[in-house]
Design a protein around this motif. Structure first.
Motif, PDB file in Angstrom:
ATOM      1  N   MET A 144     -15.723 -22.960  17.733  1.00 38.24           N
ATOM      2  CA  MET A 144     -14.685 -22.513  16.711  1.00 38.24           C
ATOM      3  C   MET A 144     -13.679 -21.762  17.186  1.00 38.24           C
ATOM      4  O   MET A 144     -12.698 -21.605  16.985  1.00 38.24           O
ATOM      5  N   SER A 145     -14.211 -20.719  18.237  1.00 38.57           N
ATOM      6  CA  SER A 145     -13.462 -19.574  18.802  1.00 38.57           C
ATOM      7  C   SER A 145     -12.317 -20.292  19.538  1.00 38.57           C
ATOM      8  O   SER A 145     -11.317 -19.788  19.829  1.00 38.57           O
ATOM      9  N   LEU A 146     -12.811 -21.572  20.269  1.00 41.22           N
ATOM     10  CA  LEU A 146     -11.838 -22.177  21.142  1.00 41.22           C
ATOM     11  C   LEU A 146     -10.581 -22.998  20.138  1.00 41.22           C
ATOM     12  O   LEU A 146      -9.525 -23.065  20.807  1.00 41.22           O
ATOM     13  N   LEU A 147     -11.203 -23.585  19.248  1.00 37.78           N
ATOM     14  CA  LEU A 147     -10.155 -24.402  18.241  1.00 37.78           C
ATOM     15  C   LEU A 147      -9.386 -23.428  17.513  1.00 37.78           C
ATOM     16  O   LEU A 147      -8.107 -23.784  16.977  1.00 37.78           O
ATOM     17  N   ARG A 148      -9.722 -22.207  17.160  1.00 33.28           N
ATOM     18  CA  ARG A 148      -9.192 -21.232  16.079  1.00 33.28           C
ATOM     19  C   ARG A 148      -7.758 -20.995  16.382  1.00 33.28           C
ATOM     20  O   ARG A 148      -6.774 -20.944  15.472  1.00 33.28           O
ATOM     21  N   PRO A 149      -7.525 -20.639  17.838  1.00 36.19           N
ATOM     22  CA  PRO A 149      -6.124 -20.223  18.082  1.00 36.19           C
ATOM     23  C   PRO A 149      -5.123 -21.535  17.929  1.00 36.19           C
ATOM     24  O   PRO A 149      -3.952 -21.213  17.433  1.00 36.19           O
ATOM     25  N   MET A 150      -5.538 -22.884  18.016  1.00 36.32           N
ATOM     26  CA  MET A 150      -4.776 -23.863  17.828  1.00 36.32           C
ATOM     27  C   MET A 150      -4.487 -23.897  16.194  1.00 36.32           C
ATOM     28  O   MET A 150      -3.537 -24.282  15.792  1.00 36.32           O
ATOM     29  N   TYR A 151      -5.348 -23.741  15.628  1.00 38.73           N
ATOM     30  CA  TYR A 151      -5.585 -23.777  14.074  1.00 38.73           C
ATOM     31  C   TYR A 151      -4.717 -22.750  13.505  1.00 38.73           C
ATOM     32  O   TYR A 151      -4.053 -23.058  12.545  1.00 38.73           O
ATOM     33  N   GLU A 152      -4.828 -21.439  13.985  1.00 36.37           N
ATOM     34  CA  GLU A 152      -3.940 -20.246  13.302  1.00 36.37           C
ATOM     35  C   GLU A 152      -2.533 -20.159  13.851  1.00 36.37           C
ATOM     36  O   GLU A 152      -1.886 -19.868  13.158  1.00 36.37           O
ATOM     37  N   LYS A 153      -2.559 -20.307  15.232  1.00 38.00           N
ATOM     38  CA  LYS A 153      -1.143 -19.972  15.683  1.00 38.00           C
ATOM     39  C   LYS A 153      -0.379 -21.175  16.066  1.00 38.00           C
ATOM     40  O   LYS A 153       0.970 -21.026  16.007  1.00 38.00           O
ATOM     41  N   TYR A 154      -0.794 -22.133  16.604  1.00 38.46           N
ATOM     42  CA  TYR A 154      -0.108 -23.321  17.066  1.00 38.46           C
ATOM     43  C   TYR A 154       0.335 -24.435  15.811  1.00 38.46           C
ATOM     44  O   TYR A 154       1.523 -24.608  15.809  1.00 38.46           O
ATOM     45  N   PHE A 155      -0.745 -24.502  15.062  1.00 40.28           N
ATOM     46  CA  PHE A 155      -0.330 -25.499  13.826  1.00 40.28           C
ATOM     47  C   PHE A 155      -0.201 -24.714  12.679  1.00 40.28           C
ATOM     48  O   PHE A 155       0.322 -25.359  11.767  1.00 40.28           O
ATOM     49  N   ARG A 156      -0.478 -23.441  12.489  1.00 41.38           N
ATOM     50  CA  ARG A 156      -0.336 -22.725  11.341  1.00 41.38           C
ATOM     51  C   ARG A 156      -0.809 -23.321  10.157  1.00 41.38           C
ATOM     52  O   ARG A 156      -0.021 -23.511   9.278  1.00 41.38           O
ATOM     53  N   VAL A 157      -2.176 -23.685  10.102  1.00 35.79           N
ATOM     54  CA  VAL A 157      -2.604 -24.522   8.951  1.00 35.79           C
ATOM     55  C   VAL A 157      -2.807 -23.858   7.799  1.00 35.79           C
ATOM     56  O   VAL A 157      -2.967 -22.753   7.590  1.00 35.79           O
TER      57      VAL A 157
END
Length: 375
Positions: free
Chosen positions: A135-148
């Protein structure tokens, strides 16, 4: 030198001049109030410090003891000399303690991984590895890249089994991973979403292991029923590869939902069905073509051609930074249906169509509300 006379404080007579070398002049008499008299003291010693007129003294009109003031002065002086504000030392101590705790926790985690002292369920799900690493690896993409942005998380129950049904798109199945992070990070009960994945996921060497550790399992009725009976939160995307690999021109147009097997599973388990609509995944890899011959040679259901892939090589595999919205709709309850309802094809068709229409309607509504693909 002549001896000086000692005049009591409570004597109202005029003070006479001293006969010493100083030769002080005679002063007029001054009457003192009763509140200013010292109790139990008949004379004033030469070295005593007298309170100033009009200033309130501590205790019995006497200055505070020197011993009680010196420690504070020394503390304040030390803080001023070091340039540190009060509380800085305790704050730095808390930070150091937190760092030590994180280091100790990380070392304990590594020790458990190396010794094999960790729990994995029957499907290969590793909860500790998922929480602390994946989850720590996926979280930057979730929060910063795609800004879900997540909506309707309160529609997911806090306990018990439930089936989340979502649309599928994006050429690569990143939408399932982002939905998993959305539930994990936003649900107040810290629930984990167990996704049902296609056979191809478990045929790829590295992806197979990671999917198992994340809690994914084979998209079959038996595994889904077991998870729901255990009270797990199960996610399914009925469009499958038809939705994942559809052309960019057909974006946000739901494909066929199969034969309604997920409805039958929910009816047997008597668990609610929660529609989920995902906006933003369609544009990460705009699929403008499909190299079917290459896909057949590689054993893939499709081989995407996008404006950047394969023309830019590895750089073409970087998804576009679109703005995502994930909305969980109101649950469709199945508790009121009798057990034999799972064998009724007409009922399964109606419920399947109801779920599909609810997802499609929400997609259109979110698209109207969206300002931009990227913002």
């Amino acid at each position: 030198m002549a001896d000086a006379k000692v005049i009591p404080f409570d004597d109202d007579r005029p003070r006479g001049g001293a006969g010493g070398a100083g030769g002080a002049a005679q002063r007029p008499a001054r009457r003192r109030g009763a509140g200013s008299r010292r109790h139990g003291a008949g004379t004033a010693a030469m070295g005593d410090v007298q309170p100033l007129p009009g200033r309130t003294s501590v205790g019995d009109d006497a200055p505070a003891p020197r011993e009680s003031r010196e420690p504070r002065a020394e503390h304040d002086g030390g803080a001023a000399a070091s340039g540190a504000a009060p509380g800085t030392e305790s704050g730095s101590g808390d930070e150091a303690g937190g760092l030590e705790q994180r280091v100790a926790s990380g070392l304990a985690f590594l020790r458990r991984r190396l010794t094999g002292d960790y729990a994995v369920d029957d499907f290969g799900y590793d909860e500790e590895l998922t929480d602390q690493v994946l989850m720590s690896l996926l979280r930057p993409m979730y929060e910063k890249y795609f800004r879900v942005e997540v909506k309707g998380i309160e529609n997911i129950p806090s306990e018990g089994g439930a089936l989340i049904v979502a649309n599928h798109s994006g050429t690569l199945p990143l939408d399932g991973l982002m939905m998993q992070v959305a539930v994990h990070d936003n649900h107040p009960a810290d629930r984990h979403l167990r996704l049902l994945a296609a056979d191809l996921v478990f045929m790829l060497p590295v992806v197979n292991e990671l999917a198992r550790k994340l809690g994914h399992t084979l998209a079959c009725a038996e595994d889904a029923a077991r998870l729901l009976e255990q009270g797990e939160l199960v996610g399914v995307m009925p469009e499958g590869f038809k939705g994942l690999g559809k052309p960019f021109a057909d974006r946000y147009k739901l494909q066929r939902f199969g034969r309604g097997g997920f409805v039958s599973t929910a009816l047997r388990a008597r668990t609610p069905i929660i529609p989920c609509s995902i906006v933003g995944a369609e544009e990460i890899y705009p699929m403008i073509g499909n190299a079917r011959t290459v896909a057949r040679l590689l054993g893939f259901p499709y081989f995407p051609l996008t404006p950047t892939f394969p023309w830019l090589g590895p750089l073409g595999a970087i998804p576009l930074p679109t703005k995502w919205t994930i909305q969980f709709g109101e649950p469709i309850h199945t508790e009121s249906y009798p057990p034999e309802a799972a064998e009724d094809p007409m009922l399964m068709f109606n419920l399947t169509d109801q779920v599909r229409e609810q997802i499609q309607h929400t997609l259109y509504k979110l698209l109207v509300q969206r300002r931009s693909v990227f913002f």
